[in-house]
Structure formats: structure tokens, C-alpha cells
Write an enzyme that holds these catalytic residues in place. Structure first.
Site, PDB file in Angstrom:
ATOM      1  CE  LYS A  20     -67.785 -81.940 -45.268  1.00 21.76           C
ATOM      2  NZ  LYS A  20     -68.069 -82.104 -46.729  1.00 21.76           N
ATOM      3  CG  ASP A  41     -63.937 -78.538 -50.747  1.00 23.13           C
ATOM      4  OD1 ASP A  41     -63.569 -78.787 -49.587  1.00 23.13           O
ATOM      5  OD2 ASP A  41     -64.977 -77.907 -51.014  1.00 23.13           O
ATOM      6  CD1 TRP A  56     -62.310 -77.192 -45.738  1.00 18.54           C
ATOM      7  CD2 TRP A  56     -61.847 -75.002 -45.735  1.00 18.54           C
ATOM      8  NE1 TRP A  56     -63.496 -76.514 -45.709  1.00 18.54           N
ATOM      9  CE2 TRP A  56     -63.249 -75.174 -45.715  1.00 18.54           C
ATOM     10  CE3 TRP A  56     -61.325 -73.714 -45.753  1.00 18.54           C
ATOM     11  CZ2 TRP A  56     -64.123 -74.104 -45.702  1.00 18.54           C
ATOM     12  CZ3 TRP A  56     -62.204 -72.634 -45.748  1.00 18.54           C
ATOM     13  CH2 TRP A  56     -63.574 -72.831 -45.724  1.00 18.54           C
ATOM     14  N   GLY A  57     -57.366 -78.307 -43.678  1.00 16.32           N
ATOM     15  CA  GLY A  57     -55.924 -78.314 -43.486  1.00 16.32           C
ATOM     16  C   GLY A  57     -55.317 -76.944 -43.310  1.00 16.32           C
ATOM     17  CG  ASP A  59     -67.305 -76.945 -44.401  1.00 16.34           C
ATOM     18  OD1 ASP A  59     -66.082 -76.756 -44.482  1.00 16.34           O
ATOM     19  OD2 ASP A  59     -68.015 -77.229 -45.397  1.00 16.34           O
ATOM     20  CG  ASP A  92     -54.085 -73.222 -37.450  1.00 19.04           C
ATOM     21  OD1 ASP A  92     -53.070 -72.666 -37.884  1.00 19.04           O
ATOM     22  OD2 ASP A  92     -54.461 -73.130 -36.267  1.00 19.04           O
TER      23      ASP A  92
END
Length: 418
Positions: free
Chosen positions: A173, A230, A209-210, A175, A212
């Protein structure tokens, strides 16, 4: 450093909010229209690294434990996944989130596990998890620090990927904190290349986190990509995130999936009905089913939801078509019909009550791509029963507050109209 992190998170949160207001080309706001089934761009194949042919399933430490993690917890969680039967149902990834590493790299510039909480090292932990028939996931960041200010992997991609592979890691994952303002489309591919260069198959989960619009570019970069900020353990957060993820439905398919974040089922912030809706919609959307609760101490209601084989089968259907919102009506569009195509010419349907009162919700079979004049068998996935009479034209059910009904419709003598 704390002020820098707060500033970074604030700026990226504002960017994420702005991104959420932008729709992909040719897509209208789903809650304002009826969307006929256009399947032309659905279920397309994404990243071809042999992984994620169906959405990933497993567990992640963050939602319940945050930084309060150690190797004992990870071992006990692996044990619980096996002993409860959840592993047999497909929950096979045991993913360690942020805070597993020391605050600094070692003298040779290598990441090192927190010596207090992971004294045996990640390799020993991976070996333990593998012996259980499970896979180990780990966390890093496409920035100079992780979100909890541990060392990030930006400019260390090759070394870190080699280290993860040497430990036997199966999942990363990745970040988006402390990213120096560099666009995600520039920061995420280097880790893909580094992981591929190790020769080990490592599931690559992008967590930007969407910000771009990753659905537009991440299909050949990662195996899943976060489409939202989140999630939190509230009805408002869950429903908002479901709507944001919905608009990217046509960009998911085998090899790469839209990720509206991990499940909150069992963490105590929602009702049983709300958690059932949460699980049903995530399954229909082909979202990753990553448990976020303490699986060592689940209630019977939590286990009932998470172990529903029929709902899981919708999520894991090999056709790989993300279900989506088809129709919404009533006050604030709170009576909703969501649906998605399945293999075998079947359709999964969720009648979702987001109202504050009991409502009757109807699904027009023509809008689901089915022949309205033909008969269809109806399987109720939560009562585990088949309706005694076949359905023609439409499917109607009374749905309790914030609850849902989930069905599979199978044509008995029809073909798709679309």
C-alpha cells in the site's frame, strides 16, 4: 515537522475535494439521472502482472488499530482469519499499515522495522503468515515521509522494493503524504517499475486519495487505486464515498480496481443495517474487501455480514464489471437502485434505502439491461432464499431505514436488451 505535515495534508485535502467535483469525460452526476446499462467499457483488463483478476480481499491494521500495532497483533490476526474461516472465504492478505518502521533509515539508508514492536523483523512475520496460507502486505509512501512521519520511499524506490521482496512481502500500500508537490502520475510509476524488477509478484495498491483522478491513468500502474479520501466509521462518510467512487465505474476491471477505502464493518460507528449496506455496495462496486475491524474479537453480527458467501461471490465474479448506481428517486434521491452485470448473463441488484423512513423501492428490469417481458428468477443474498415466483417487468421490495436488499436476477428465457 508537525506544522509541515498539517500544511501538506490540508493542501492535499483541498485538492482532493476539488477533484471530487470533477467528473470523468462524458459522465453526468449519477444521482440526478437514470443510467441505462452501457457495458461497452466495463470489465476491461487493466495491469497485466498476473494479480488482481478479482478485487483483493484481506485485512488492514489502520482503521481499528492505527499506530498501535506490533508483530503479536499481526500473528494473532492471521490466526483469527484462519480459525474463523474468513481466510477460506478469500480474506488472504494480512496488511500492515503505517508505523511498522523505525523513525529513521539505518546507516546504509535502508528501512528498518520498529525494534520494539517488530523485534523479530518483517521476514519472520512474512514466514509465519505464509505458513498459514496467507499473504503479507506492508505500507510505504510516495513521499519523503509516511503520513505518520516515518521514512517514505520517494527516491528510494529501487532499494525499498528489493528489501520488501527479500522479506517475502506480497502487497504494497503506497500512500501520498509529504510528496513535495510532485504529481502522483510522476511519483507512482517508479515504484511499479521497482517492484516488477524484483521478480516477485507484489500487489501494488496506490493510495493517492483520488487527488489527481487516478482512474484515468493508474490502470497500467497499479492493481488498485484509491478514488476518495479516507473513510471514517459513519453513515455520512460511507455514503459520500460510495457516490464518489461510483462515477469511475467504467475504469475498473480485472487487474485493476477502483478503491473507495477499507471496510468499517464491525468498528461500532454504524448500525447493523448500515454495515450491511456498506458491505453490499462495496461488494457490488467490485471494491477491495479489506477488513478494518479487530477480527480476533468480532460480534456474531459482524461475522454474519463479512462471511456472506453469496455477497462475496458478487464481488469476486470473474466478469469483473463494477456495479453502479442506476436510478435514484424520492427526497434527496434516497431511494436508490444499484446494479451490475455478472457472468452467466446474471445481474446483481441492490435496492438501497438512504432515507430516514421505510420505503418501497422498485427496479425496472429494462433499465438493468434485461428483457422486461421475460421471467427472471430472483435470489435474495441476505435471506439466502429464492423468491417463490419469478419476476417480470420490475422488482419491488420494502426496505428498512438505511438498509438494503440484495438480489441476483437470472433470466429464464431472455437475452440482454443492451
Amino acid at each position: 515537522m508537525v506544522y509541515l505535515r498539517l500544511f501538506t495534508v490540508l493542501v492535499l485535502a483541498m485538492a482532493s475535494m476539488a477533484s471530487a467535483l470533477r467528473l470523468p469525460p462524458g459522465v453526468e452526476e449519477p444521482s440526478r439521472l437514470i443510467r441505462p446499462f452501457d457495458t461497452s467499457n466495463y470489465g476491461k483488463f487493466q495491469l497485466n502482472n498476473g494479480l488482481a483478476l478479482t478485487p483483493q480481499m484481506g485485512w488492514n491494521s489502520w482503521n481499528f488499530f492505527a499506530c498501535n500495532i506490533n508483530e503479536t497483533l499481526i500473528r494473532e490476526t492471521a490466526d483469527a482469519l484462519v480459525s474463523t474461516g474468513l481466510a477460506e472465504l478469500g480474506y488472504n492478505y494480512v496488511n500492515i499499515d503505517d508505523c511498522w518502521s523505525n523513525m529513521k533509515r539505518d546507516d546504509e539508508g535502508q528501512l528498518q522495522p520498529d525494534s520494539k514492536n517488530f523485534p523479530s523483523g518483517i521476514k519472520a512475520l512474512a514466514d509465519y503468515v505464509h505458513k498459514k496460507g496467507l499473504y503479507l502486505g506492508i505500507y510505504s509512501d510516495a513521499g519523503v515521509f509516511t503520513c505518520q512521519v516515518r521514512p517514505g520511499s520517494l527516491y528510494h524506490e529501487s532499494d525499498d522494493a528489493k528489501l520488501f521482496a527479500s522479506w517475502g512481502v506480497d502487497y504494497l500500500k503506497y500512500d501520498n503524504c509529504f510528496n513535495l508537490g510532485i504529481k502522483p502520475i510522476e511519483r507512482y510509476p517508479p515504484m511499479r517499475d521497482a517492484l516488477n524488477a524484483t521478480g516477485r509478484k507484489i500487489f501494488y495498491s496506490l493510495c493517492e486519495w483520488g487527488v489527481d483522478d487516478p482512474a484515468l491513468w493508474a490502470g497500467n500502474v497499479g492493481n488498485s487505486w484509491r478514488t476518495t479520501d479516507d473513510i471514517s466509521d459513519t453513515w455520512e462518510s460511507m455514503t459520500t464515498i460510495a457516490d464518489l467512487n461510483d462515477k469511475w465505474a467504467s475504469y475498473a476491471g480485472p487487474g485493476g480496481w477502483n478503491d473507495p477505502d477499507m471496510l468499517e464493518v464491525g468498528n461500532g460507528g454504524m448500525t447493523y443495517a448500515e454495515y450491511r449496506s456498506h458491505f453490499s455496495i462495496w461488494a457490488l462496486m467490485k471494491a477491495p474487501l479489506l477488513l478494518g475491524c479487530d477480527v480476533r474479537n468480532m460480534t456474531s453480527q459482524t461475522f454474519e455480514i463479512l462471511s456472506n458467501k453469496e455477497v462475496i461471490a458478487v464481488n469476486q465474479d470473474p466478469l469483473g464489471v463494477q456495479g453502479r448506481k442506476i436510478y435514484a428517486e424520492g427526497t434527496n434521491n434516497c431511494s436508490q437502485v444499484w446494479a451490475g452485470l455478472l457472468s452467466g448473463k446474471k445481474v446483481a441488484v441492490v435496492l438501497w434505502n438512504r432515507c430516514s423512513k421505510v420505503v418501497n423501492i422498485s427496479a425496472d428490469l429494462g433499465l438493468l439491461g434485461l428483457d422486461k417481458s421475460a421471467q427472471h428468477t430472483v435470489r435474495d443474498l441476505w435471506s439466502h432464499t429464492t423468491l417463490s415466483e419469478n419476476v417480470v417487468g420490475s422488482l419491488t421490495a420494502q426496505v428498512k431505514v438505511h438498509d438494503c436488499k440484495m438480489y441476483i436476477l437470472t433470466p429464464t428465457s431472455s437475452v440482454y436488451t443492451s
